[in-house]
Design an enzyme around this catalytic site. Structure first.
Site, short mmCIF file in Angstrom:
data_model
loop_
_atom_site.label_atom_id
_atom_site.label_comp_id
_atom_site.label_asym_id
_atom_site.label_seq_id
_atom_site.Cartn_x
_atom_site.Cartn_y
_atom_site.Cartn_z
N HIS A 5 0.83 -1.21 0.00
CA HIS A 5 0.00 0.00 0.00
C HIS A 5 0.86 1.25 0.00
CE1 HIS A 5 -3.09 -2.92 0.99
NE2 HIS A 5 -4.00 -1.99 0.73
N PHE B 235 0.77 3.09 7.13
CA PHE B 235 -0.52 3.42 7.74
C PHE B 235 -1.61 3.29 6.68
CE2 PHE B 235 -3.68 6.82 8.75
CZ PHE B 235 -4.15 6.31 9.95
N GLU C 60 -8.85 8.24 -4.42
CA GLU C 60 -9.29 8.26 -3.03
C GLU C 60 -8.56 9.33 -2.22
OE1 GLU C 60 -10.31 3.48 -3.30
OE2 GLU C 60 -8.55 4.16 -2.18
N GLN C 61 -7.24 9.40 -2.38
CA GLN C 61 -6.48 10.37 -1.60
C GLN C 61 -6.83 11.81 -1.99
OE1 GLN C 61 -2.37 9.74 -0.74
NE2 GLN C 61 -2.55 7.51 -0.49
#
Lengths: 297, 297, 297, 297
Positions: free
Chosen positions: A73, A125, A93-94
């Protein structure tokens, strides 16, 4: 999410294995093997059972494989961070959470948190950013950085379940789609006249702890005192603090003696969203001298 | 207003003429002769009749004298404007309205409005600044600049009546003081528990059209759900837009399961004040999921 | 209670012992000896300490004497019950609770309950009738009849403390009078117009379980939207179910287009009183199409 | 209305003339000729145009024929009135309004009004009883008895239009059915907990001026805080005064500390219906200590 065509669940059930992987290989980040192994469990009656099967495929892998998957990720990153290979979904998404609008200070802060998190837990994270605002990402980051390795591993998998449920729901048509979307709606009533309030402008803003406000929706009420579409629908409502602003002054001016004293003009209704998949229905009942608001249903 | 001791009306009634002028010579700007001529009409039964007598002394003068009196008033001025001879009262009044915090652009804008006004009407723009916020001063200035000479002359005298009523009310003790002060109060009730809400922090802000907010009062509710003293009292409430902010989240946290979902945190109540001498009583009735506010009495 | 003059506590403190007994001998039913023994403990700083002293005199007596004292109390009785020697106070108290308006069936029911109670506990059923409605007397009677002898003995003494506190508060002027009275008040606001509602008729009724309603107060709102005096004050609010009825239709007709459709006419607000000594403040905020009511403060 | 099967509009359009008269001959009281003459105007696109055509057939007749038609209507009659030939529809309609439950005094009063009306206007008092309560029938009767012959003639025809629209709407299936039905609904929210109130019993009563109340519906709220079906639907809401009664006490007892003091038990919401064909949506928002109700949408 990336703009892609949806496929029917029945089509997926009947496809060749390689076609299935073409269709769903990018649901799990950089891990087409999840789709590949899931293909053997077809047919699926609902999108939710398909999703559950994919999660079980992942859970059945060795700790090393799961760890490698987590490490596939990307970091959450601001616009000035060094480039990293983002999937189309991750990039969309970000951006949606406003990470592409971070200041350079915030970008640096995020990079530091990333480094601390990786150093402590050995993987990046991971968070379902579509359920969050910039503020809640930072507060979740700070909170989870203090977690224990076991609970953080569990938290990362829970977030992956959310991320992949959203991706699947956007990509597959069929029965039993997982509940991934919330809704934010209002209803505006003029209780001095006993009628729905027509033509009231409504803005929706996200408020940040730094005092800034970002407008995320704007509409006006129609004949039933409702906006034509909900202020938010078809997506999770990002966790955060919101303010709806109702332009009552402009509404009153349509029908009222202009010499009458003004008391209410723009009425702000501020509230906190903690459940992104819930329906927040927040009516406003008003007169020129009073109003009432509540979480309805 | 300047900080000066108050004098009893009965004392003023019994004083020598020169003592009377010493006491009240600066009520009318640079015009001690108003007090001097008024002294002959003593005794006065109430502060209001004293004020009326002073206004009648002014009204009985020739147009030239009244015009000269109007011209004795200072311009409204920002902090970077050239120095002008301000009386102690004028200086305090202009500072209270926030004119001493104008930006240089605003100061320049004010200077330009002053010049246009004097050119059009032949006397300075006179306004009772204690009844106004910065925003309402600028909007009144723009509005009155479009007025007719006759109505503006009348408007200037009406403002002088307000300015001098406020000065007299602060300077003279006695019966029948003119109604010059407003009051802004609240009452906070927890209707989920059926009790007054104790310990709720309340802030009062003035909102400007430019989006800025200035805090003008802060307090917290006591045992009866009321602040120990009103948020504003003993002075006019400046015309403008206000927001009270009630810290319900902190109040709930005192007594609630911390894991319970939050919906209301800070509740803003925004309203417009158009009558500086009125009592604005604005209660808040709330539960964790709803609230109600109104102009009460 | 009987209509008697009040005496100042300081006067009572300075009186002869026999004068003191003349003044307070009937506070405890048929037991002037309580006052007589209390006289020796003078002076009293407050009416509450006087009351406490009288209760302690009683508590210091032998069980036989206390039992005889309890037996000196009359039965609760309907109008058709056989005559019994009632003190003036008892007669007034029982009439106030509506016992003089019992039907013959209710009188018979009460006589039966009295007989059962005496048979079970050996003394009459004692209750401070001024804190009760007819309904609550019957429900308390049924409830207490099921009690244990020890707890019923305690309950009888607690009721005697309430009865005698009310009698003393009515008979003695002085500091520290026991809190024996409640208050029931309202405040009526027209939130469509942002003003107190003036001239609204308000009735207060006690509702019975049998469906009947008895009017106990009627008033109308004055300039501040409040009745000139509270609907109940200066006495306990009898435990029971109440309905306030606000005549909004008549109020609207004063100012409204008579052709406008009516929605609200008489608005009933029904509530239960469980604390006779509390302040029940119950405002009504209304428009022609909505209203809001709450227990305020 | 009588219980009869409905016929599709398309079927009526294609029927023989005598079949059409069989189907709709009793829509106009004792006047099958209205249907007969209307048959010639087929086909009809909507039920409303069929109804309009029937009304136009009537309007085109001579004054004598219209008068005879009016005289074919029965008197409103109580149960002890002499028998008269009632059509099935009339009998059902009069019973629904509660006329079959009149006392003998009311029956006599009605007979007297009938006699006065016939003497004054030459035809019986005609009213669409399904839009009325007993109270509103008597008040309309008294009001219309004072009317002028011309306006009363018009009023009688307007009532016939209402009566026949209701009969047609019940008898014919098709597009464009006239709007003859109202709806009365509620929505119950527990704003102390922020959720719909589930399991709250609701009664609906019609109140009479004589103080009596008749229950016309009873239900309880389901998972969304709404009753499974509206309290009234599929028929006009008779003009009159209503009270909804919400059993909040029983609802609270499900979830609350039984020792907690009660304040609200049964909450009555009283309102007046003046528009039988309208939607009256009347929510209740409550806490244990407050409630709010309004005409919603």
């Amino acid at each position: 999410m990336a703009d892609r065509l949806t496929t029917a669940l029945t089509t997926l059930n009947g496809m060749s294995r390689s076609g299935f992987v073409d269709a769903l290989g990018d649901i799990f980040e950089h891990a087409p093997w999840v789709a590949d192994k899931t293909a053997a469990h077809r047919p699926f009656a609902t999108v939710t059972t398909l999703h559950d099967a994919m999660l079980m495929v992942l859970a059945a892998e060795s700790p090393e494989t799961v760890r490698a998957f987590l490490n596939g990720h990307p970091d959450l990153a601001g616009p000035t961070a060094p480039a990293q290979p983002l999937t189309a979904d991750s990039k969309a998404e970000q951006g949606g959470a406003g990470l592409d609008a971070l200041t350079s200070d915030e970008t640096a802060r995020l990079a530091q948190l990333n480094a601390e998190y990786r150093a402590r837990f050995g993987f990046p994270f991971i968070i379902c950013v579509r359920r969050h605002t910039r503020d809640s990402i930072f507060s979740e980051f700070a909170r989870r950085l203090k977690g224990e390795p076991v609970s953080e591993h569990r938290a990362a998998l829970a977030e992956i379940a959310r991320i992949t449920a959203l991706r699947l729901a956007a990509r597959v048509d069929g029965d039993g789609v997982p509940k991934v979307n919330g809704e934010l709606s209002t209803h505006v009533l003029d209780t001095a006249r006993g009628v729905p309030a027509v033509g009231v402008s409504v803005e929706l803003l996200v408020l940040s702890r730094d005092g800034s406000a970002r407008r995320v929706a704007a509409s006006a009420t129609g004949a039933a005192g409702r906006t034509p579409v909900p202020l938010i629908a078809g997506r999770p409502i990002p966790i955060g603090t919101y303010e709806m602003r109702f332009a009552l002054g402009a509404y009153f001016n349509e029908s009222r003696d202009p010499a009458a004293p003004t008391f209410l003009d723009v009425v702000p209704v501020r509230f906190v969203v903690t459940e992104p998949e819930a329906h927040y229905h927040i009516p406003l009942l008003f007169t020129p001298w009073s109003y009432n608001t509540y979480r309805g249903s």
